[in-house]
Motif scaffolding. Sequence first.
Motif, PDB file in Angstrom:
ATOM      1  N   UNK A 249       0.770  -1.104  -0.066  1.00 50.99           N
ATOM      2  CA  UNK A 249       0.020  -0.016  -0.162  1.00 50.99           C
ATOM      3  C   UNK A 249       1.004   1.189   0.013  1.00 50.99           C
ATOM      4  N   UNK A 250       0.453   2.109  -0.816  1.00 49.62           N
ATOM      5  CA  UNK A 250       1.404   3.483  -0.818  1.00 49.62           C
ATOM      6  C   UNK A 250       2.507   3.341  -1.654  1.00 49.62           C
ATOM      7  N   UNK A 251       2.502   2.481  -2.616  1.00 48.11           N
ATOM      8  CA  UNK A 251       3.763   2.241  -3.237  1.00 48.11           C
ATOM      9  C   UNK A 251       4.351   3.405  -4.219  1.00 48.11           C
ATOM     10  N   UNK A 252       3.520   4.523  -4.550  1.00 48.25           N
ATOM     11  CA  UNK A 252       3.779   5.508  -5.400  1.00 48.25           C
ATOM     12  C   UNK A 252       4.325   6.563  -4.616  1.00 48.25           C
ATOM     13  N   UNK A 253       4.283   6.688  -3.224  1.00 39.71           N
ATOM     14  CA  UNK A 253       4.921   7.773  -2.443  1.00 39.71           C
ATOM     15  C   UNK A 253       6.219   7.348  -1.686  1.00 39.71           C
ATOM     16  N   UNK A 254       7.392   8.248  -2.102  1.00 42.93           N
ATOM     17  CA  UNK A 254       8.781   8.053  -1.561  1.00 42.93           C
ATOM     18  C   UNK A 254       8.639   7.950   0.024  1.00 42.93           C
TER      19      UNK A 254
ATOM     20  N   UNK B 167       7.444   0.163  -9.522  1.00 44.44           N
ATOM     21  CA  UNK B 167       6.051   0.488  -9.617  1.00 44.44           C
ATOM     22  C   UNK B 167       5.592   1.719  -9.667  1.00 44.44           C
ATOM     23  N   UNK B 168       6.083   2.333  -9.128  1.00 44.83           N
ATOM     24  CA  UNK B 168       5.709   4.059  -9.091  1.00 44.83           C
ATOM     25  C   UNK B 168       6.144   4.701 -10.469  1.00 44.83           C
ATOM     26  N   UNK B 169       7.196   4.365 -10.850  1.00 43.86           N
ATOM     27  CA  UNK B 169       7.693   4.923 -12.060  1.00 43.86           C
ATOM     28  C   UNK B 169       6.704   4.287 -13.228  1.00 43.86           C
ATOM     29  N   UNK B 170       6.382   2.998 -13.337  1.00 42.64           N
ATOM     30  CA  UNK B 170       5.602   2.297 -14.304  1.00 42.64           C
ATOM     31  C   UNK B 170       4.175   2.824 -14.278  1.00 42.64           C
ATOM     32  N   UNK B 171       3.665   2.999 -13.136  1.00 39.18           N
ATOM     33  CA  UNK B 171       2.249   3.570 -12.673  1.00 39.18           C
ATOM     34  C   UNK B 171       2.363   4.970 -13.312  1.00 39.18           C
ATOM     35  N   UNK B 172       3.142   5.705 -12.966  1.00 35.34           N
ATOM     36  CA  UNK B 172       3.134   7.348 -13.642  1.00 35.34           C
ATOM     37  C   UNK B 172       3.208   7.246 -15.069  1.00 35.34           C
ATOM     38  N   UNK B 173       4.395   6.182 -15.725  1.00 34.84           N
ATOM     39  CA  UNK B 173       4.242   6.539 -17.127  1.00 34.84           C
ATOM     40  C   UNK B 173       2.848   5.940 -17.667  1.00 34.84           C
ATOM     41  N   UNK B 174       2.394   5.205 -17.047  1.00 34.00           N
ATOM     42  CA  UNK B 174       0.734   4.603 -17.470  1.00 34.00           C
ATOM     43  C   UNK B 174      -0.190   5.496 -17.366  1.00 34.00           C
TER      44      UNK B 174
END
Length: 241
Positions: free
Chosen positions: A200-205, A224-231
Amino acid sequence: MTSESLEYTIDGRNYIGHIAYDDTRSGPRPGIILVHEWWGLNDFVREQADKLAEQGYTAFAIDMYGDAAQADNPDDAKAMMLSVKDTPGELEKRYRGALEVLKAHDSVDPERIASQGYCFGGAVSLNMARLGLDLKGVVSFHGNLGTDIQIKPGDIKGQLQVYTGGADVMIPPQQVAAFVEEMQEAGVRFDLINYPGAQHGFTNPGATAKGQKFGFPVGYDANAARDAWEGSLAFYKRLFG
């Protein structure tokens, strides 16, 4: 680029959001509402708004608690979230009020609006779509997928992009499966991307440090954060061109 606080009122109560847009561009552009985690409107969400502005959108990180209130521990965060969530109609009222602020902004095309949320904010964004708000798209990052809202075909106007973690104990497989069934039965165009091992919270550094400090099952996952942002950017490009 303009990046600044934006105060607004709903039923006489003061809210302090954060708006960002490229002031060198001319003409109206798509607007994206960002809804914060249960911690409140903090620097993480403001930075996400600024990044979206760099991509040519007007991004409005809204304040769901009032006066830009923030919590620094899970107990207070939960109490602040529930004070809004458990008051009938309050989430929708606050969201709709902020939505009107974004639509009225000079830089925004009010017919092209999307919503993006994190954890609590992801759930809020999905539920606003379930309630039939005119959102062209919704992006949910590790948001709760369960709901008490009963939907039927046609209720959700736009497309959904959902990112979830395979190791997120707050969003178990049963909840994910129920969401997929709900959307399929309602005929919704959606994509669900699952990241094995992501918490949970995987996009937040800042998630890992908070998890360690409070013994809380959250954690940052850079890949995961990078892939989700690009997606999410690819999703918006498909929606808005």
